[in-house]
Every structure is written in C-alpha cells, then in structure tokens.
Design a protein around this motif. Structure first.
Motif, PDB file in Angstrom:
ATOM      1  N   VAL A  37      70.625 139.837 129.461  1.00 55.28           N
ATOM      2  CA  VAL A  37      70.863 140.880 130.466  1.00 55.28           C
ATOM      3  C   VAL A  37      69.596 140.968 131.313  1.00 55.28           C
ATOM      4  CG1 VAL A  37      71.287 143.350 130.852  1.00 55.28           C
ATOM      5  CG2 VAL A  37      72.437 142.175 128.968  1.00 55.28           C
ATOM      6  N   GLN A  38      69.769 141.033 132.619  1.00 57.48           N
ATOM      7  CA  GLN A  38      68.604 141.083 133.511  1.00 57.48           C
ATOM      8  C   GLN A  38      67.859 142.398 133.385  1.00 57.48           C
ATOM      9  OE1 GLN A  38      68.723 139.513 137.575  1.00 57.48           O
ATOM     10  NE2 GLN A  38      70.933 139.624 137.354  1.00 57.48           N
TER      11      GLN A  38
ATOM     12  N   HIS B  30      74.647 149.634 133.250  1.00 61.90           N
ATOM     13  CA  HIS B  30      75.840 150.462 133.455  1.00 61.90           C
ATOM     14  C   HIS B  30      76.958 150.148 132.463  1.00 61.90           C
ATOM     15  CE1 HIS B  30      77.541 146.925 135.388  1.00 61.90           C
ATOM     16  NE2 HIS B  30      76.485 146.857 136.202  1.00 61.90           N
TER      17      HIS B  30
ATOM     18  N   ASN C 171      78.046 146.503 132.108  1.00 66.26           N
ATOM     19  CA  ASN C 171      77.175 145.699 131.235  1.00 66.26           C
ATOM     20  C   ASN C 171      77.471 146.013 129.767  1.00 66.26           C
ATOM     21  OD1 ASN C 171      74.644 146.610 133.548  1.00 66.26           O
ATOM     22  ND2 ASN C 171      75.555 144.584 133.474  1.00 66.26           N
TER      23      ASN C 171
ATOM     24  N   ALA D 220      79.539 143.101 128.038  1.00 67.73           N
ATOM     25  CA  ALA D 220      78.612 142.229 127.315  1.00 67.73           C
ATOM     26  C   ALA D 220      78.104 142.854 126.006  1.00 67.73           C
ATOM     27  CB  ALA D 220      77.436 141.876 128.233  1.00 67.73           C
TER      28      ALA D 220
ATOM     29  N   LYS E 224      75.286 137.321 146.843  1.00 67.42           N
ATOM     30  CA  LYS E 224      73.982 137.993 146.805  1.00 67.42           C
ATOM     31  C   LYS E 224      73.119 137.628 148.012  1.00 67.42           C
ATOM     32  CE  LYS E 224      73.641 139.363 142.058  1.00 67.42           C
ATOM     33  NZ  LYS E 224      72.918 139.467 140.827  1.00 67.42           N
TER      34      LYS E 224
ATOM     35  N   PRO F 230      78.608 135.186 124.994  1.00 63.35           N
ATOM     36  CA  PRO F 230      79.419 136.339 125.401  1.00 63.35           C
ATOM     37  C   PRO F 230      78.945 136.866 126.769  1.00 63.35           C
ATOM     38  CG  PRO F 230      77.818 136.982 123.710  1.00 63.35           C
ATOM     39  CD  PRO F 230      77.653 135.509 123.917  1.00 63.35           C
TER      40      PRO F 230
ATOM     41  N   ASP G 104      82.376 137.926 135.487  1.00 65.62           N
ATOM     42  CA  ASP G 104      81.632 137.467 136.672  1.00 65.62           C
ATOM     43  C   ASP G 104      80.747 136.251 136.380  1.00 65.62           C
ATOM     44  OD1 ASP G 104      80.136 139.313 135.054  1.00 65.62           O
ATOM     45  OD2 ASP G 104      78.603 139.369 136.611  1.00 65.62           O
ATOM     46  N   GLN G 105      80.481 135.992 135.113  1.00 64.98           N
ATOM     47  CA  GLN G 105      79.590 134.876 134.775  1.00 64.98           C
ATOM     48  C   GLN G 105      80.347 133.591 134.437  1.00 64.98           C
ATOM     49  OE1 GLN G 105      76.359 134.751 135.127  1.00 64.98           O
ATOM     50  NE2 GLN G 105      76.259 136.872 135.803  1.00 64.98           N
TER      51      GLN G 105
ATOM     52  N   ALA H 155      86.709 145.134 128.050  1.00 70.67           N
ATOM     53  CA  ALA H 155      86.782 145.243 129.511  1.00 70.67           C
ATOM     54  C   ALA H 155      85.896 144.153 130.091  1.00 70.67           C
ATOM     55  CB  ALA H 155      86.307 146.625 129.968  1.00 70.67           C
ATOM     56  N   THR H 156      86.495 143.050 130.507  1.00 73.44           N
ATOM     57  CA  THR H 156      85.692 141.908 130.948  1.00 73.44           C
ATOM     58  C   THR H 156      85.203 142.072 132.386  1.00 73.44           C
ATOM     59  OG1 THR H 156      87.709 140.794 131.595  1.00 73.44           O
ATOM     60  CG2 THR H 156      86.853 140.286 129.401  1.00 73.44           C
ATOM     61  N   ARG H 157      85.859 142.964 133.128  1.00 78.03           N
ATOM     62  CA  ARG H 157      85.432 143.193 134.513  1.00 78.03           C
ATOM     63  C   ARG H 157      85.659 144.662 134.861  1.00 78.03           C
ATOM     64  NH1 ARG H 157      84.390 139.286 138.125  1.00 78.03           N
ATOM     65  NH2 ARG H 157      84.231 139.882 140.301  1.00 78.03           N
ATOM     66  N   VAL H 158      84.627 145.463 134.722  1.00 83.58           N
ATOM     67  CA  VAL H 158      84.726 146.889 135.050  1.00 83.58           C
ATOM     68  C   VAL H 158      84.433 147.022 136.546  1.00 83.58           C
ATOM     69  CG1 VAL H 158      83.782 149.185 134.593  1.00 83.58           C
ATOM     70  CG2 VAL H 158      83.974 147.520 132.729  1.00 83.58           C
TER      71      VAL H 158
ATOM     72  N   MET I 192      81.697 146.813 139.278  1.00 81.49           N
ATOM     73  CA  MET I 192      80.631 147.793 139.030  1.00 81.49           C
ATOM     74  C   MET I 192      79.332 147.000 138.917  1.00 81.49           C
ATOM     75  SD  MET I 192      80.278 150.664 135.990  1.00 81.49           S
ATOM     76  CE  MET I 192      81.628 151.676 136.515  1.00 81.49           C
ATOM     77  N   SER I 193      78.310 147.436 139.649  1.00 80.87           N
ATOM     78  CA  SER I 193      77.120 146.596 139.767  1.00 80.87           C
ATOM     79  C   SER I 193      75.847 147.440 139.802  1.00 80.87           C
ATOM     80  CB  SER I 193      77.291 145.787 141.057  1.00 80.87           C
ATOM     81  OG  SER I 193      76.076 145.354 141.536  1.00 80.87           O
ATOM     82  N   LYS I 194      74.776 146.882 139.222  1.00 80.99           N
ATOM     83  CA  LYS I 194      73.491 147.598 139.207  1.00 80.99           C
ATOM     84  C   LYS I 194      72.955 147.803 140.615  1.00 80.99           C
ATOM     85  CE  LYS I 194      71.805 145.347 135.026  1.00 80.99           C
ATOM     86  NZ  LYS I 194      71.315 144.007 134.715  1.00 80.99           N
TER      87      LYS I 194
HETATM   88  N1  AQP Z   1      81.185 145.140 136.165  1.00 77.43           N
HETATM   89  C1  AQP Z   1      81.059 144.413 135.074  1.00 77.43           C
HETATM   90  N2  AQP Z   1      82.064 144.324 134.172  1.00 77.43           N
HETATM   91  C2  AQP Z   1      81.945 143.591 133.040  1.00 77.43           C
HETATM   92  N3  AQP Z   1      80.823 142.907 132.713  1.00 77.43           N
HETATM   93  C3  AQP Z   1      79.792 142.975 133.584  1.00 77.43           C
HETATM   94  N4  AQP Z   1      78.555 142.431 133.566  1.00 77.43           N
HETATM   95  C4  AQP Z   1      77.880 142.799 134.680  1.00 77.43           C
HETATM   96  N5  AQP Z   1      78.654 143.587 135.436  1.00 77.43           N
HETATM   97  C5  AQP Z   1      79.846 143.713 134.788  1.00 77.43           C
HETATM   98  C6  AQP Z   1      78.059 141.601 132.478  1.00 77.43           C
HETATM   99  O1  AQP Z   1      76.855 142.189 131.988  1.00 77.43           O
HETATM  100  C7  AQP Z   1      76.006 141.154 131.523  1.00 77.43           C
HETATM  101  C8  AQP Z   1      74.624 141.367 132.045  1.00 77.43           C
HETATM  102  O2  AQP Z   1      74.615 141.289 133.447  1.00 77.43           O
HETATM  103  P1  AQP Z   1      73.237 140.994 134.172  1.00 77.43           P
HETATM  104  O3  AQP Z   1      72.361 142.139 134.104  1.00 77.43           O
HETATM  105  O4  AQP Z   1      72.648 139.765 133.638  1.00 77.43           O
HETATM  106  O5  AQP Z   1      73.556 140.639 135.618  1.00 77.43           O
HETATM  107  P2  AQP Z   1      74.583 141.022 136.657  1.00 77.43           P
HETATM  108  O6  AQP Z   1      75.888 140.349 136.385  1.00 77.43           O
HETATM  109  O7  AQP Z   1      73.915 140.593 137.886  1.00 77.43           O
HETATM  110  O8  AQP Z   1      74.737 142.591 136.559  1.00 77.43           O
HETATM  111  P3  AQP Z   1      75.143 143.432 137.802  1.00 77.43           P
HETATM  112  O9  AQP Z   1      75.309 144.829 137.444  1.00 77.43           O
HETATM  113  O10 AQP Z   1      76.310 142.811 138.473  1.00 77.43           O
HETATM  114  O11 AQP Z   1      73.842 143.300 138.689  1.00 77.43           O
HETATM  115  P4  AQP Z   1      73.758 142.998 140.225  1.00 77.43           P
HETATM  116  O12 AQP Z   1      74.089 144.253 140.905  1.00 77.43           O
HETATM  117  O13 AQP Z   1      72.321 142.602 140.421  1.00 77.43           O
HETATM  118  O14 AQP Z   1      74.731 141.891 140.520  1.00 77.43           O
HETATM  119  C9  AQP Z   1      76.623 139.816 131.951  1.00 77.43           C
HETATM  120  O15 AQP Z   1      77.259 139.230 130.831  1.00 77.43           O
HETATM  121  C10 AQP Z   1      77.633 140.226 132.971  1.00 77.43           C
HETATM  122  O16 AQP Z   1      78.745 139.349 133.001  1.00 77.43           O
END
Ligand code: AQP
Length: 344
Positions: A12-13, A19, A22, A26, A115, A147, A151-152, A195-198, A208-210
C-alpha cells in the motif's frame, strides 16, 4: 535457494487518506491470507514519490499505513511488515526488469494515462515506470499470490508478462545455473473479496481514491464517528427508493456502491440487505449504514491512533521486517545477478 512456493506479497502506498476502498479491497484480504500463507506486507514508499511528496508527511504516512496494517489485525511476527525503501533490492531488480519490459507495454497502462492526464510530458519517469517497480516488488520475493483491488489488475498482468519474458530471455542461463526451467513464478492476482472496487461517495462511476480532492468522496480509516455519519448522509444517491432485488441496482451506480459497502462491512449479501431495505427511501438505509460503518471502523481507528502514538514501536516493526525481507530479497537478487551475468 529459498523456494517461492505459496508466498503472498502486497503493498500500500504511503500517501495520506487511507480509505475504505484500500481497507475492503486489500487490507481485509491481507488479514485473511495470513492464516494460510507466508505473507509480506509492504508500505511502498518508493511508489509514493512518483508524485511529489513532502518529506515529513511521507515519513508520517509510512508510519500511518504500518499502524493501519497492525490495527486491522496483521500480525508482524507471523508476517513480514516493512517499508520498501529499506530493502534496496526492490529498486535494483526494477532496473533489470526495466531492461526486460517494453515501452509499448507501459504505454498501454490506463492508470498512468489517468494519473498523468493531459500533462503527460510533465509526469515523472517514475510514474510511467511504476508498474515495473511493482513487478520487482513481487518478483524479488518470487511471490506467487498478490491480493489487490480491481484497479491493479492490469499491473498484475504486466508483472506476469515481465516474469514470463525474463524466464524466456534467460532460459539457458536459468537452467545452466540450476534454477529449473523458470526462475520467476507467474504471480496470481487475488482480486476476489468483499469489495474489489469501492466507488466514490460523490460519484458512483469513479473509484474511491486517496487523491480525490473532495474528502466527502471517501471514508478514511482515520475518520471519527461524526465524520463517517456526515459523509454517508451526504453521499450522492438518486431519487428512486432502493430496489428489492439486486437486478434493480443496474444503472444506479451510487445505490449499488452504498449497498455493496453495507454488504462488505456487515458480511451480509446485497440480496439480504435489499430484502430488508428495498422499497424504502435512502435515509433509513443510510442511518443503518452509518451504524454498521462506525461499529466496524471505530475500533480500528482507535487502535490505529494508539499504535501510531508509539513511533519507536512502529519504526522497530518496520526495521525488523525490512531485515527479514532483505534476507529473502538479497538471495533472490544474487540469483538474478548470476542469471543475467553480473560479477559478484
Ligand atoms: N476504491 C478502491 N476499491 C478497492 N480497492 C482499492 N484499492 C485502492 N483503491 C481501491 C486497493 O488498495 C490497495 C492499495 O492501494 P495503493 O495505496 O497502493 O494505491 P492506489 O490504488 O493508488 O490507491 P488510491 O486510493 O487509488 O490512490 P490514488 O488516489 O493515488 O490513485 C491496492 O491493492 C488497490 O488495488
């Protein structure tokens, strides 16, 4: 040689605002997998600097994510919990893999496109190269299972392509060095889960994104009960009452997302929730969702604060984990050097 049978890696970054996505996408899975696998869970601070970071905040965020891992139930004795920058072999392997991966593969990555946006020429080289570093994170441990949230998925497919190409490009050297037919296992993505994609609370079509500028778009693990209540009550919905069956959620992304969150947090099915709330308006449902979310998240938030307050404890866990991770990484990196033809 360390075997790579059944090893889990994920990261996790260390960017702020950890949130609910995450957590459900994850971290919940990390906790479950520790029961049956050897697991490495990493705070990926090298990934975080692909976009500008304030050094003090970066340090704080690294500790915050580590505290969240522990507060959610990851056992740092049974698993290896560490931060990426303390294990230089991640970056070292990434360089070798940079010379295996193709530019065309990276140009297809949708996360980079999202991005970097329109200002692509101005994005860091690191942002484009992010998936190669992610492949190195996994492959340096010859991990077999990863795991992640939905999005990954594309990045995991790329990691498999890179592993496969390395195995093919160096096949002769791999067998000459007695590493069998293939050196890297092809890592399996583990994307299923509650929930694989919130999605965003403000727009059910966006993840949902940081980095979303609106804090109302997400529930942070650091939010208190009042903040959770406010965010859920303000969450976007549509004017129709909730349907009684799942089929009725089609074309209603916000309703689908909220029902999905309710289901994931309560361990119930969407069908079960709709049989209770179908036909009613959103306000009852939202009140119940607040109760479920607070009951689930408040103990984690409290524990996270407690752990986070003891900086020495968190730093010791990360240092200890990094040493344990390094002993695996060093051995695998030495093998890569032998395969590639570097003197050591
Ligand atoms: N919305 C999401 N629903 C389900 N899983 C999610 N993950 C991220 N957003 C969601 C999963 O959380 C893990 C860690 O994510 P990360 O911190 O490495 O990077 P990210 O995907 O860049 O997180 P964000 O919130 O989406 O950050 P930003 O805003 O910078 O893009 C991963 O396993 C990811 O799949």
């Amino acid at each position: 040689m360390t075997t790579s049978l059944q090893r889990v890696f994920s990261g996790v970054q260390s960017t702020g605002n950890l949130h609910l996505g995450n957590y459900l996408g994850a971290i919940v899975k990390f906790v479950e997998l520790q029961k049956s696998f050897e697991c490495l869970y990493c705070v990926v601070d090298l990934h975080a600097i692909t976009v500008p970071q304030n050094p003090t905040e970066l340090r704080n965020n690294t500790r915050e994510i580590a505290a969240a891992f522990l507060a959610c139930g990851i056992d740092p004795k049974k698993n290896i919990v560490f931060n990426q920058s303390q294990v230089p072999e991640h970056a070292e392997l990434a360089w070798v893999l940079n010379c295996v991966a193709r530019i065309g593969w990276l140009n297809r990555m949708t996360q980079f496109k999202d991005k970097a946006g329109k200002d692509r020429e101005n994005a860091s080289v690191g942002l484009l190269d992010y998936p190669v570093l992610m492949a190195a994170d996994i492959l340096i441990y010859r991990a077999t299972h990863v795991p992640v949230g939905d999005d990954q998925k594309q990045h995991l497919e790329l990691a498999r392509d890179i592993a496969q190409k390395f195995n093919n490009d160096f096949s002769e050297s791999i067998s000459r060095n007695s590493f069998g037919e293939a050196f890297f296992p092809l890592p399996e993505p583990l994307i299923s889960g509650p929930a694989t994609r919130v999605m965003s609370l403000r727009d059910g079509t966006k993840k949902m994104s940081k980095s979303d500028i609106s804090d109302y778009s997400r529930i942070n693990l650091a939010d208190d009960a009042d903040q959770i209540a406010q965010k859920v009550r303000k969450a976007k919905t549509d004017p129709e009452p909730l349907p009684s069956e799942e089929k009725g959620l089609e074309g209603r992304p916000e309703a689908d997302n909220l029902v999905g969150i309710f289901a994931a947090l309560s361990g119930r099915t969407k069908a079960d929730i709709l049989s209770e709330f179908g036909g009613t308006n959103f306000s009852n449902f939202k009140n119940a969702l607040v109760d479920v979310a607070v009951a689930k998240l408040a103990p984690i938030t409290a524990r996270m604060r407690e752990i986070r307050a003891d900086e020495t404890y968190v730093d010791t866990i990360l240092r200890d984990g990094s040493e344990r991770a390094r002993s695996i990484a060093r051995e695998n990196m030495n093998a890569v050097k032998d395969i590639v033809g570097f003197l050591r």
